[in-house]
Design an enzyme around this catalytic site. Structure first.
Site, PDB file in Angstrom:
ATOM      1  N   ASP A 380       0.545  -1.142  -0.365  1.00 51.16           N
ATOM      2  CA  ASP A 380       0.087  -0.254  -0.049  1.00 51.16           C
ATOM      3  C   ASP A 380       0.738   1.194   0.113  1.00 51.16           C
ATOM      4  O   ASP A 380       1.529   1.532   0.593  1.00 51.16           O
ATOM      5  CB  ASP A 380      -0.723  -0.054   1.594  1.00 51.16           C
ATOM      6  CG  ASP A 380      -2.172   1.300   1.178  1.00 51.16           C
ATOM      7  OD1 ASP A 380      -2.780   1.377  -0.140  1.00 51.16           O
ATOM      8  OD2 ASP A 380      -1.995   1.970   1.666  1.00 51.16           O
ATOM      9  N   GLU A 409       0.964  -0.606  -5.379  1.00 53.50           N
ATOM     10  CA  GLU A 409      -0.004   0.046  -5.775  1.00 53.50           C
ATOM     11  C   GLU A 409       0.780   1.601  -5.395  1.00 53.50           C
ATOM     12  O   GLU A 409       0.551   2.336  -4.084  1.00 53.50           O
ATOM     13  CB  GLU A 409      -0.723  -0.299  -3.881  1.00 53.50           C
ATOM     14  CG  GLU A 409      -2.122   0.677  -4.247  1.00 53.50           C
ATOM     15  CD  GLU A 409      -2.232   2.137  -3.770  1.00 53.50           C
ATOM     16  OE1 GLU A 409      -3.619   2.684  -3.810  1.00 53.50           O
ATOM     17  OE2 GLU A 409      -1.393   2.537  -3.105  1.00 53.50           O
TER      18      GLU A 409
END
Length: 646
Positions: A380, A409
């Site tokens: 993330d 990401e």
């Protein structure tokens, strides 16, 4: 100062691929071919030869394969990487005096000149061959030696000196007294899934069949056959850890949560535990291990989220207060991405003096889940943490577990995303989500698949994510949902989709934003997991075809074809096994579109007069094409062709 071997004559320049003079590794997957080029030349007119040498980091001895001149002073060589892990490769070059001798004596003999001295000059070259050759070959070498020194056999000697057999021996056993080496360059080899994977994402807490009931890991196990049915091989879960209570977010990201609000699962940490714990309503570690095991039986890997952030009530806040930046009033600044505010999250303070212990803690989180069977991590927001940290932690993981795959990401700036690829991320999210018209798609895919960027950056095309409902999907159009997944799965060998909202075509957005209204990020979803429709049928067919046809298992093997209609997109992919597919997509969801597709038979290894036999995997219909121009017509109801060429 002069070099130790001043007799070296060869020059090696412009080795390709090589990223920033070898600062970063290029990437391949196991059993893949590696092609390398270099300029190799020398002064004068000697015969120059070159090779590529390579070795796995676990090996001391270099393996060597010959290079071949493909243009003036430009050489090419290739090799296969059989193991995962780190390889090193380097180009070599040298002046081949034996071949230059053979070239010279042939020229003089053909001109009728006396070559008696030249025949005697072969002695050191032939003596070298005697030491290297096998038994049968030695007989031929000895014959040359005996004949070259016998003046009565001059014609036979000249014939032997010019022979292709002697040339082959010189090439097979090169004499390299003064060889030049390029710098060694690094090559990271990963397993096949790094370059070919099919991801499906859903929230475990939304897995229950009961309205308003919190799903469990046991409920997720019941959904595994559905994921397998649609042809996905990687099931990614958003964070499954305990969620903080302090500043917990309410529905639609409101700052005040009600008593029943479950909060954002990216708000990790509470009195119930942190990054190595499981949310108590989801189940236990034992349940998780059962899920991983059952998924594996169906050919599915579970991918976990690795999100380095903490809630105000995460155990780290009390145990390691210096890991968070204190403000002048003693409070900790929560995360912000103006105008967005994340009051439920404390960002990590990477400049802390305790950074070494902190890094080790983060590494141990990964090792904890690897021990539980996880080999794929979706990371993330990696672009909000130091680059040097990612370079270190990925290398540290791969040193012990080279099979681990990291998906970045990072919806960030292009150079930032590219840098993360260089640092070791196996795959990355991309801007495909926002590339819609024909020109944008062609330009973007060509950018990703050509040049040095393609050596370090592997795209993973996602039409949607829990964070992003792009404007293009904010209408319940079967055509747009159909074509966006079709293109993602056929343009890129790595593809992912956030479901089941995608196949159910959930399209209600926050007004003026690319965000889901009633987002699952902040509440439990309730879905009809038994629903089957046009989109799930597309998943099944396209994903099955991806598994069966190697041409769809790579991204950088694409050629866009000429089709004279801006609403039609066509592209060819050719696999390493010779498999070929042609994809044609209509970008118009309202009207039929037609045009001539231009495909020269040579592009697929055919002669002009050969018939081209194709089958459309989407319909099962077969076609026969002739020539280089072919009529295509698509409609909103049938917007794509997936032609498999026989």
């Amino acid at each position: 100062m002069f070099r130790q071997k001043g007799q070296i004559r060869a020059i090696i320049r412009n080795v390709y691929p090589c990223v920033e003079n070898g600062k970063y590794a290029i990437k391949r997957v196991q059993n893949e071919e590696v092609n390398v080029w270099a300029d190799v030349f020398a002064d004068g007119h000697d015969v120059i030869r070159a090779s590529i040498q390579y070795r796995h980091s676990s090996e001391k001895k270099w393996q060597e394969v010959p290079a071949f001149e493909i243009d003036q002073d430009r050489w090419h060589a290739k090799f296969i990487v059989a193991k995962i892990g780190t390889y090193y490769y380097r180009f070599t070059g040298w002046a081949d005096y034996a071949l230059y001798w053979q070239y010279g004596i042939a020229k003089k003999a053909d001109a009728g000149l006396d070559v008696s001295i030249e025949l005697l000059e072969a002695e050191p070259f032939l003596s070298f061959l005697l030491k290297k050759t096998k038994t049968d070959e030695k007989k031929y070498v000895q014959l040359c030696i005996n004949t070259f020194t016998d003046e009565s056999k001059r014609d036979e000697a000249i014939k032997l000196a010019k022979s292709a057999k002697l040339t082959a021996l010189f090439q097979k056993y090169p004499n390299q007294p003064f060889v030049e080496y390029s710098d060694p360059y690094r090559l990271e080899v990963e397993r096949e899934k790094a370059v070919f994977s099919t991801w499906y994402e859903f929230f475990p807490r939304s897995s229950s069949n009961k309205q308003n009931a919190h799903g469990t890991l046991k409920d997720c196990i019941k959904l595994l056959p559905r994921v397998a049915e649609f042809g996905f091989d990687t099931l990614y879960f958003p964070p499954i850890h305990p969620i903080g209570y302090i500043n917990r977010k309410g529905k639609n990201n409101t700052t005040s949560a009600g008593a029943d609000d479950v909060g954002s699962c990216w708000g990790i940490g509470s009195t119930e535990g942190g990054h190595t714990d499981i949310h108590p309503q989801l189940g236990t570690i034992k349940d998780f291990e059962s899920l991983v095991k059952e998924a594996k039986k169906l050919g599915i890997e579970i991918a976990m989220d690795f999100a380095l952030q903490a809630t105000p009530d995460h155990p780290w806040v009390e145990q390691h207060p210096t890991w968070f930046k204190q403000r002048p009033d003693g409070t900790i600044q929560y995360a912000e991405n103006p105008p967005k505010k994340y009051q439920d999250i404390y960002p990590i303070y990477f400049e802390t003096e305790d950074w070494e212990n902190m890094w080790v803690e983060f590494l141990n989180i990964l090792f904890f889940w690897i021990k539980k069977g996880i080999r794929v991590f979706r990371v993330d927001n990696p672009h909000t943490k130091p680059f040097i940290f990612w370079e270190w932690i990925i290398a540290a993981v791969k040193e012990k577990h080279p099979e681990v795959i990291f998906l970045s990401e990072a919806f960030s700036r292009p150079k930032v995303m590219e840098e993360l690829g260089k640092l070791g991320f196996s795959q990355s999210y991309t801007y495909y989500t926002w590339r819609n018209n024909k020109h944008e798609i062609i330009e973007y895919v060509n950018e990703l698949t050509n040049g040095l960027m393609s050596e370090t950056y592997r795209p993973n095309f996602w039409p949607n994510t829990p964070d992003i409902l792009p404007f293009a999907l904010q209408n319940k159009s079967t055509h747009i949902y159909y074509t966006r997944y079709f293109m993602a799965a056929t343009l890129s060998s790595n593809v992912g989709v956030y479901g089941p909202v995608y196949e159910l075509m959930v399209n209600e957005a926050i007004n003026g934003k690319e965000e889901y209204f009633n987002s699952e990020k902040f509440e439990i979803g309730h879905w009809d997991w038994k629903e089957r429709n046009t989109i799930t049928q597309l998943y099944t067919i396209v994903n099955k075809t991806r598994r069966e046809v190697k041409a769809l298992q790579r991204t950088n093997n694409i050629t866009f074809l000429q089709i004279d209609n801006d609403q039609l997109l066509a592209y060819l992919k050719v696999g390493s096994d010779g498999s070929k597919v042609i994809c044609v997509v209509s970008l118009d969801g309202h009207h039929p579109q037609a045009s001539q597709l231009h495909l020269h038979p040579s592009q697929i290894g055919k002669e002009y007069h050969d018939a081209i036999e194709l089958t459309d995997a989407l319909t099962g219909n077969s076609y026969t094409w002739h020539g280089h121009s072919h009529f295509i017509q698509l409609s909103p109801e049938q917007p794509c062709h997936l032609f498999i060429i026989k």
